[in-house]
Write a protein that holds these residues in place. Structure first.
Motif, short mmCIF file in Angstrom:
data_model
loop_
_atom_site.label_atom_id
_atom_site.label_comp_id
_atom_site.label_asym_id
_atom_site.label_seq_id
_atom_site.Cartn_x
_atom_site.Cartn_y
_atom_site.Cartn_z
N ARG A 102 37.99 16.29 36.87
CA ARG A 102 38.08 14.58 37.14
C ARG A 102 39.48 14.30 37.21
O ARG A 102 40.54 14.66 36.45
CB ARG A 102 37.43 13.97 35.97
CG ARG A 102 35.97 13.89 35.99
CD ARG A 102 35.20 13.14 35.00
NE ARG A 102 33.83 13.03 34.89
CZ ARG A 102 33.10 12.20 34.41
NH1 ARG A 102 33.57 11.47 33.20
NH2 ARG A 102 31.71 12.33 34.45
N ASP A 154 37.63 6.90 31.42
CA ASP A 154 37.01 8.12 30.33
C ASP A 154 37.43 7.90 29.04
O ASP A 154 37.40 8.60 28.12
CB ASP A 154 37.10 9.65 30.69
CG ASP A 154 36.32 9.62 31.98
OD1 ASP A 154 35.41 9.10 32.26
OD2 ASP A 154 36.55 10.36 33.04
N SER A 156 32.26 16.92 33.59
CA SER A 156 33.26 16.29 33.79
C SER A 156 34.46 17.11 34.30
O SER A 156 35.77 16.81 34.16
CB SER A 156 34.00 15.59 32.53
OG SER A 156 32.98 14.69 31.83
N PRO A 190 43.01 11.71 36.71
CA PRO A 190 43.45 10.68 35.66
C PRO A 190 43.01 9.37 35.96
O PRO A 190 43.08 8.72 37.16
CB PRO A 190 44.94 10.87 36.01
CG PRO A 190 45.33 12.23 36.63
CD PRO A 190 44.19 12.43 37.43
N SER A 191 42.30 8.91 35.01
CA SER A 191 41.80 7.46 34.98
C SER A 191 41.71 7.13 33.78
O SER A 191 41.63 7.70 32.57
CB SER A 191 40.63 7.38 35.76
OG SER A 191 39.47 8.23 35.17
N TYR A 234 41.65 9.98 26.33
CA TYR A 234 41.80 11.42 26.53
C TYR A 234 41.57 11.79 28.05
O TYR A 234 41.61 12.75 28.14
CB TYR A 234 40.54 12.11 25.59
CG TYR A 234 41.04 12.35 24.44
CD1 TYR A 234 42.00 13.07 23.80
CD2 TYR A 234 40.42 11.41 23.44
CE1 TYR A 234 42.43 12.98 22.49
CE2 TYR A 234 40.75 11.34 21.98
CZ TYR A 234 41.96 12.28 21.76
OH TYR A 234 42.27 12.17 20.26
N GLY A 235 40.86 11.05 28.69
CA GLY A 235 40.96 11.02 30.48
C GLY A 235 41.96 10.31 31.12
O GLY A 235 41.91 10.33 32.28
N GLY A 237 43.34 13.18 33.31
CA GLY A 237 42.26 14.06 33.94
C GLY A 237 41.78 15.04 32.88
O GLY A 237 42.03 15.22 31.79
N THR A 238 41.06 16.08 33.54
CA THR A 238 40.52 17.20 32.93
C THR A 238 40.40 18.19 34.01
O THR A 238 40.94 18.23 34.86
CB THR A 238 38.74 17.07 32.79
OG1 THR A 238 38.14 16.74 34.09
CG2 THR A 238 38.57 15.84 31.87
N SER A 240 39.79 18.10 28.27
CA SER A 240 40.93 16.98 28.30
C SER A 240 42.32 17.67 28.65
O SER A 240 42.78 18.44 27.83
CB SER A 240 40.78 16.16 27.12
OG SER A 240 42.05 15.08 27.28
#
Length: 371
Positions: free
Chosen positions: A119, A125, A116, A121-122, A128-129, A132-133, A139
């Motif tokens: 990634r 997931d 992951s 922001p969305s 915690y997503g 983003g990551t 996270s």
């Protein structure tokens, strides 16, 4: 013709008439005074003057009845100032997240998932997503929550230590004056002659970078700010009449400082502390950004900005979101400090009771003097 002497009856009658006239005049005066006093009392009551009858007669009043309207008035003033209300909400949210956030997220701030990595922001997931990551798949939201506790655990103790030590020394030196005041001011000048950021860089480079060393360095570097402020307040208040009266009655110096000078100087010191909190937090972020502040595996907002600067073009959220957290917290603290300073000043508090549209140039004088 021989002059007629007044008889005893005439004298008595005249005296009685005069006494009657004086008595009548006194009675009329008392009646007129009572009527005027009653009318003035009714007018003052109708105009909104406080009724002191219950206080004069010793009527029993509940202990919380007087304090509840005062607290309600503070909340009402805060609600009228939208900027201060928003700032209070933001700071309250930050404090709650710092206190209880780690209990909620557990170890998610350190949990890695290379699949992951980076990634955006969305909502796909989960919660915690949302932000983003990072490059290791951790996270960003969980790391922001964890970093809030670390940042505040450095900024708040540093400000409190410097506030307590600097204020105590400043009040002591300002009240006594003389050599004590000169000695305290020379110590403050020596500390201020070195940039606080430079001192922190040198000390942390020599010793191991840690949160405790960071707190100690920032606390010592900010002591002169409170020392000079408290000294100025105490030097001005020590010549007041109520201080002279307390000194005349034999009150010890420490009691005069604590009971008479400190309550007046406290609003100013708290305002300076709120503004200094922003400076300390920015200094901690700067040191962490340079790599000599908070060290991994701990995380702070400044360290998050430093770790994500090389991915700024491809993963902007790693750097921008911690930076926004710093900006929102510092701006909120600054706005709330200005509101608290005005609310705790009896000469300026009336401005907060006015509607927002009248707080400009038309609010230069108290409302009772505005035609």
């Amino acid at each position: 013709m021989p002059r007629e002497e007044p008889t005893t009856a005439d004298t008595t009658a005249g005296a009685g008439a005069d006494t009657t006239t004086v008595g009548t005049t006194a009675a009329d005066t008392r009646d007129t005074t009572e009527v005027s006093t009653a009318a003035d009392t009714r007018d003052a009551t109708a105009a909104g003057a406080p009724d002191t009858t219950a206080a004069d007669t010793g009527a029993d009043t509940p202990a919380g009845a007087a304090s509840s309207p005062h607290r309600a008035n503070w909340w009402r003033m805060l609600g009228r100032d939208r900027a201060a209300a928003v700032a209070a909400v933001v700071l309250s949210l930050v404090v709650l997240v710092a206190l209880f956030g780690r209990l909620v997220i557990g170890d998610r701030a350190q949990r890695q998932d290379l699949d992951s990595s980076l990634r955006p922001p969305s909502l796909g997931d989960g919660v915690y997503g949302l932000f983003g990551t990072d490059v290791l798949g951790r996270s960003v939201l969980a790391r922001l929550i964890d970093a809030a506790a670390t940042t505040l655990s450095v900024a708040v103790p540093a400000v409190l230590c410097s506030l307590l030590i600097g204020s105590a020394l400043g009040l002591w030196a300002g009240y006594h004056g003389g050599r004590r005041e000169s000695l305290a001011m020379r110590v403050a000048d020596v500390i201020l002659s070195f940039p606080s950021l430079l001192i922190a860089v040198v000390v942390l480079y020599v010793f191991s970078p840690s949160a405790l060393n960071l707190v100690l360095i920032l606390a010592v570097a900010r002591i002169p700010v409170y020392l000079r402020t408290a000294r100025a307040e105490a030097a001005e208040l020590r010549s007041r009449l109520f201080v002279d009266a307390a000194r005349t009655f034999g009150t010890p110096a420490r009691h005069i400082i604590v009971r008479h000078i400190l309550p007046i100087a406290l609003p100013t010191l708290l305002t300076v502390a709120t503004l200094d909190f922003c400076f300390v937090m920015l200094t901690e972020s700067s040191l962490s950004f340079l790599g000599i502040g908070i060290q991994p595996p701990d995380v702070s907002w400044g360290l998050m900005v430093a770790q994500g600067r090389q991915y700024l073009q491809t993963a902007w959220w790693i750097t921008v979101l911690p930076g926004l957290a710093i900006v929102f917290t510092t701006v909120s603290a600054t706005v709330l400090a200005a509101w608290v300073r005005m609310a705790t000043d009896p000469a300026q508090r009336w401005r907060l009771t006015l509607p927002t549209r009248r707080r400009g140039a038309s609010a230069a004088v108290p409302p009772e003097l505005i035609p």
